[in-house]
Write a protein that holds these residues in place. Sequence first.
Motif, PDB file in Angstrom:
ATOM      1  N   ARG A  51       9.499 -69.383  -1.389  1.00  0.00           N
ATOM      2  CA  ARG A  51       8.694 -70.563  -1.291  1.00  0.00           C
ATOM      3  C   ARG A  51       7.851 -70.365   0.022  1.00  0.00           C
ATOM      4  N   ALA A  52       8.400 -69.953   1.211  1.00  0.00           N
ATOM      5  CA  ALA A  52       8.234 -69.781   2.619  1.00  0.00           C
ATOM      6  C   ALA A  52       7.176 -68.654   2.502  1.00  0.00           C
ATOM      7  N   ALA A  53       7.320 -67.584   1.786  1.00  0.00           N
ATOM      8  CA  ALA A  53       6.345 -66.643   1.814  1.00  0.00           C
ATOM      9  C   ALA A  53       5.039 -66.862   1.172  1.00  0.00           C
ATOM     10  N   ALA A  54       5.244 -67.814  -0.062  1.00  0.00           N
ATOM     11  CA  ALA A  54       4.187 -68.346  -0.596  1.00  0.00           C
ATOM     12  C   ALA A  54       3.296 -69.131   0.235  1.00  0.00           C
ATOM     13  N   ARG A  55       4.135 -69.954   0.726  1.00  0.00           N
ATOM     14  CA  ARG A  55       3.415 -70.948   1.826  1.00  0.00           C
ATOM     15  C   ARG A  55       2.374 -70.250   3.054  1.00  0.00           C
ATOM     16  N   THR A  56       2.936 -69.268   3.490  1.00  0.00           N
ATOM     17  CA  THR A  56       2.262 -68.450   4.401  1.00  0.00           C
ATOM     18  C   THR A  56       1.088 -67.639   3.814  1.00  0.00           C
ATOM     19  N   LYS A  57       1.250 -67.531   2.538  1.00  0.00           N
ATOM     20  CA  LYS A  57      -0.046 -66.789   2.018  1.00  0.00           C
ATOM     21  C   LYS A  57      -1.037 -67.675   1.419  1.00  0.00           C
ATOM     22  N   ILE A  86      -0.548 -69.786  -1.296  1.00  0.00           N
ATOM     23  CA  ILE A  86      -0.501 -69.745  -2.960  1.00  0.00           C
ATOM     24  C   ILE A  86      -0.260 -71.262  -3.215  1.00  0.00           C
ATOM     25  N   ALA A  87      -1.379 -71.743  -4.065  1.00  0.00           N
ATOM     26  CA  ALA A  87      -1.180 -73.149  -4.270  1.00  0.00           C
ATOM     27  C   ALA A  87       0.018 -73.411  -5.557  1.00  0.00           C
ATOM     28  N   GLY A  88       0.403 -74.544  -5.230  1.00  0.00           N
ATOM     29  CA  GLY A  88       1.704 -74.806  -6.374  1.00  0.00           C
ATOM     30  C   GLY A  88       2.803 -73.910  -6.210  1.00  0.00           C
ATOM     31  N   TYR A  89       3.061 -73.407  -4.975  1.00  0.00           N
ATOM     32  CA  TYR A  89       4.354 -72.578  -4.968  1.00  0.00           C
ATOM     33  C   TYR A  89       5.572 -73.621  -4.842  1.00  0.00           C
ATOM     34  N   SER A  90       5.514 -74.829  -4.607  1.00  0.00           N
ATOM     35  CA  SER A  90       6.971 -75.676  -4.561  1.00  0.00           C
ATOM     36  C   SER A  90       7.202 -76.005  -6.043  1.00  0.00           C
ATOM     37  N   SER A  91       6.481 -76.137  -7.139  1.00  0.00           N
ATOM     38  CA  SER A  91       6.982 -76.504  -8.136  1.00  0.00           C
ATOM     39  C   SER A  91       7.032 -75.044  -9.146  1.00  0.00           C
ATOM     40  N   MET A  92       6.919 -73.869  -8.543  1.00  0.00           N
ATOM     41  CA  MET A  92       7.255 -72.744  -9.319  1.00  0.00           C
ATOM     42  C   MET A  92       8.859 -72.208  -9.296  1.00  0.00           C
ATOM     43  N   ARG A  93       9.267 -71.672 -10.332  1.00  0.00           N
ATOM     44  CA  ARG A  93      10.263 -71.040 -10.588  1.00  0.00           C
ATOM     45  C   ARG A  93      10.435 -69.647  -9.650  1.00  0.00           C
ATOM     46  N   LYS A  94      11.668 -69.129  -9.541  1.00  0.00           N
ATOM     47  CA  LYS A  94      11.727 -67.832  -8.754  1.00  0.00           C
ATOM     48  C   LYS A  94      10.975 -66.658  -9.517  1.00  0.00           C
ATOM     49  N   ASP A  95      11.088 -66.338 -10.837  1.00  0.00           N
ATOM     50  CA  ASP A  95      10.215 -65.414 -11.262  1.00  0.00           C
ATOM     51  C   ASP A  95       8.804 -65.556 -11.365  1.00  0.00           C
ATOM     52  N   GLN A  96       8.222 -66.996 -11.161  1.00  0.00           N
ATOM     53  CA  GLN A  96       6.766 -67.280 -10.923  1.00  0.00           C
ATOM     54  C   GLN A  96       6.629 -67.023  -9.492  1.00  0.00           C
ATOM     55  N   LEU A  97       7.455 -67.348  -8.640  1.00  0.00           N
ATOM     56  CA  LEU A  97       7.056 -67.009  -7.292  1.00  0.00           C
ATOM     57  C   LEU A  97       7.037 -65.554  -6.907  1.00  0.00           C
ATOM     58  N   VAL A  98       7.898 -64.734  -7.430  1.00  0.00           N
ATOM     59  CA  VAL A  98       8.017 -63.207  -7.569  1.00  0.00           C
ATOM     60  C   VAL A  98       6.662 -62.610  -8.003  1.00  0.00           C
ATOM     61  N   ALA A  99       6.181 -62.908  -9.091  1.00  0.00           N
ATOM     62  CA  ALA A  99       4.951 -62.809  -9.626  1.00  0.00           C
ATOM     63  C   ALA A  99       3.963 -62.935  -8.780  1.00  0.00           C
ATOM     64  N   ALA A 100       3.754 -64.129  -8.309  1.00  0.00           N
ATOM     65  CA  ALA A 100       2.540 -64.607  -7.606  1.00  0.00           C
ATOM     66  C   ALA A 100       2.524 -63.809  -6.120  1.00  0.00           C
ATOM     67  N   LEU A 101       3.816 -63.464  -5.689  1.00  0.00           N
ATOM     68  CA  LEU A 101       3.764 -62.758  -4.326  1.00  0.00           C
ATOM     69  C   LEU A 101       3.466 -61.422  -4.618  1.00  0.00           C
ATOM     70  N   ASP A 102       4.129 -60.674  -5.676  1.00  0.00           N
ATOM     71  CA  ASP A 102       3.731 -59.455  -5.767  1.00  0.00           C
ATOM     72  C   ASP A 102       2.278 -58.952  -6.597  1.00  0.00           C
ATOM     73  N   GLY A 103       2.167 -59.981  -7.093  1.00  0.00           N
ATOM     74  CA  GLY A 103       0.652 -59.638  -7.990  1.00  0.00           C
ATOM     75  C   GLY A 103      -0.444 -59.869  -7.216  1.00  0.00           C
TER      76      GLY A 103
END
Length: 124
Positions: free
Chosen positions: A99-105, A107-124
Amino acid sequence: MAKSKPAKKADKKTKNSDKPDKAKSELKDAKATIKKLKATIAKLEKAAKSSKKTKAKAPTVKATTIAPKPAAAKPAAVKAAPAKRAAPSGDPRTVAQLRAAARTKGIAGYSSMRKDQLVAALDG
């Protein structure tokens, strides 16, 4: 019919002369109210003092003890703490780190994402 100026002045004088009488009566009423309130306060203080005295003199109730029930002869079951499972995504980062990495990037809606969704959003 219109009143003459002297008649109007006479009416004003009688109205103004009533004002001091009205003020005096209101002052008298206020003083009477204050006197009643002081008497009520004195009664309440007296009652509070007497209630403190009676509370101190109140009879004490003797406590009775109840015998505890005998403990059951069953052995206590100790539950082991559940082992931490590996994340299904296999990513070693925690959700908080993701979530911290998503915040710095940004990414919208990171706080309600599950772990697999966060990984996909950060890697994708």
